[in-house]
Design an enzyme around this catalytic site. Structure first.
Site, PDB file in Angstrom:
ATOM      1  N   ASP A  33      -7.952  10.802  21.518  1.00 53.18           N
ATOM      2  CA  ASP A  33      -8.604   9.772  21.456  1.00 53.18           C
ATOM      3  C   ASP A  33      -9.396   9.503  19.919  1.00 53.18           C
ATOM      4  O   ASP A  33      -8.682  10.414  19.290  1.00 53.18           O
ATOM      5  CB  ASP A  33     -10.011  10.081  22.517  1.00 53.18           C
ATOM      6  CG  ASP A  33     -10.542  10.875  21.675  1.00 53.18           C
ATOM      7  OD1 ASP A  33     -11.796  10.435  20.795  1.00 53.18           O
ATOM      8  OD2 ASP A  33     -10.618  12.258  22.250  1.00 53.18           O
ATOM      9  N   ASP A 122     -18.045   3.969  26.279  1.00 52.61           N
ATOM     10  CA  ASP A 122     -18.271   4.881  26.086  1.00 52.61           C
ATOM     11  C   ASP A 122     -19.964   4.634  26.362  1.00 52.61           C
ATOM     12  O   ASP A 122     -21.131   4.466  24.816  1.00 52.61           O
ATOM     13  CB  ASP A 122     -17.925   5.144  24.931  1.00 52.61           C
ATOM     14  CG  ASP A 122     -18.404   5.782  23.621  1.00 52.61           C
ATOM     15  OD1 ASP A 122     -18.866   7.279  24.322  1.00 52.61           O
ATOM     16  OD2 ASP A 122     -17.260   6.352  23.232  1.00 52.61           O
ATOM     17  N   GLU A 124     -23.073   7.353  25.134  1.00 52.48           N
ATOM     18  CA  GLU A 124     -23.858   8.520  24.954  1.00 52.48           C
ATOM     19  C   GLU A 124     -24.436   8.629  24.455  1.00 52.48           C
ATOM     20  O   GLU A 124     -25.138   7.544  23.820  1.00 52.48           O
ATOM     21  CB  GLU A 124     -21.910   8.964  24.050  1.00 52.48           C
ATOM     22  CG  GLU A 124     -21.718   8.522  22.826  1.00 52.48           C
ATOM     23  CD  GLU A 124     -20.688   8.696  22.167  1.00 52.48           C
ATOM     24  OE1 GLU A 124     -20.832   9.964  21.077  1.00 52.48           O
ATOM     25  OE2 GLU A 124     -19.428   8.742  22.221  1.00 52.48           O
TER      26      GLU A 124
END
Length: 338
Positions: A33, A122, A124
């Site tokens: 990534d 994503d 987080e």
């Protein structure tokens, strides 16, 4: 009256892969990534080193697009890697649908080219706490965070027919969603640096991707797909799928709906039906019929569209069970009325 709903995969379905409960380390299929911070990348070297897939950051919030996205994303594909785009969520800035739309318009859209993975959401820890004054969960309650994720993933599915991949850690998911079980349909990209993935969030019984290190031997983060290379390709190019539903409206009327619930347009979908219980078909708009039999063909059905057929029958008796047997591909329905 009896109704029926079934699904039909028009070619080989993707098998589930991975372990249940607490996952264990596996070699899997290696990948990377990358983001703007990774810089220019020698993608042929990544491929030569064994890399098979890449996730590239496309967007963040609704006001940031990776300036290197085009070269990174295109370079991965040119080197033969399967690639996907990811969106770094900023849930406190705007609603989920708005951020999904920004992602879709700036690199996150899925295309049916055999090289594109579903887009990634994503989620987080808030890395900008000192700047925005928000906590790990961006100031959202558990309920608001779950709603935000629902909005993002629903918008992405509406636009592409694919379930967005969710990147997260078990710790963040537990803290910020209350370990929500509502997203099992979305593939999990688990972030846990170490030799084992460890325990999974409750939504999932297996992970699809695992980020095991911030930096790997190839470039960017070190990742593995939890399955075979052929299964990875199937994730990029899933089967077409239709949903078949039907109901008996009464002793003389039946309807069947064929819905394209997959990511691809479908063509030449054939329906065959047969009346039973001492009755014959007397009307079937758009179809051919004779005696007890009826045949219909859907020439083309775009993604997200449906076709409905209605059949009228004439029973020979006023009482008793009557109905129709309907077949669409491998799907069989029995519609009954009394």
């Amino acid at each position: 009256m009896i109704t029926g709903v079934k699904r039909l995969l028009l070619f080989a379905a993707i098998a589930s892969v991975g372990m249940t409960g607490v996952a264990h380390a596996a070699d899997g299929v290696p990948g990377v990534d990358v983001s703007n911070w990774t810089g220019e990348i020698d993608w042929p070297a990544v491929a030569a080193g064994g890399g098979k897939f890449a996730f590239v950051q496309a967007t963040e919030g609704t006001n940031y697009r990776n300036p290197l996205f085009d070269s990174q994303y295109g370079g991965a594909a040119a080197a033969g890697l399967i690639r996907g785009a990811y969106h770094f969520a900023q849930p406190h800035e705007s609603d989920g649908r708005a951020q999904a739309d920004y992602f879709l318009q700036n690199g996150g859209n899925w295309v049916s080219d055999g090289l594109t993975l579903p887009g990634v959401l994503d989620l987080e820890d808030n890395p900008y706490k000192e700047r925005n004054g928000k906590n790990t969960c961006y100031g959202l309650s558990v309920q608001d965070m779950v709603a935000w994720i629902k909005d993002f993933t629903a918008k992405y599915y509406e636009a592409t027919g694919r379930r967005a991949i969710i990147y997260t850690t078990t710790s963040w998911w537990r803290t910020c969603t209350g370990d929500s079980k509502k997203f099992a349909a979305n593939p999990l990209w688990l972030a846990r640096w170490g030799s084992e993935p460890g325990e999974l969030p409750k939504s999932w019984k297996n992970y699809t991707f695992w980020q095991s290190a911030e930096k790997g031997p190839l470039v960017g983060g070190q990742n593995a797909f939890n399955g075979s290379e052929s299964a990875l390709k199937e994730l990029a190019n899933p089967p077409a799928e239709v949903r078949v539903s039907g109901r008996a409206k009464g002793r003389t009327s039946y309807s069947v709906t064929i819905s394209n619930t997959g990511p691809h347009p479908v063509t030449n979908v054939k329906l065959s039906g047969r009346a039973f219980g001492g009755q014959r078909v007397v009307k079937a708009p758009g179809c051919k019929f004779s005696g007890t039999a009826v045949r219909c063909v859907v020439g083309e059905l775009p993604r997200g569209r449906k076709a409905t057929f209605t059949f009228t029958t004439k029973p020979r008796k006023a009482k008793g069970t009557v109905g129709m047997y309907v077949t669409v591909g491998s799907v069989k329905l029995t519609l009954k009325a009394r």
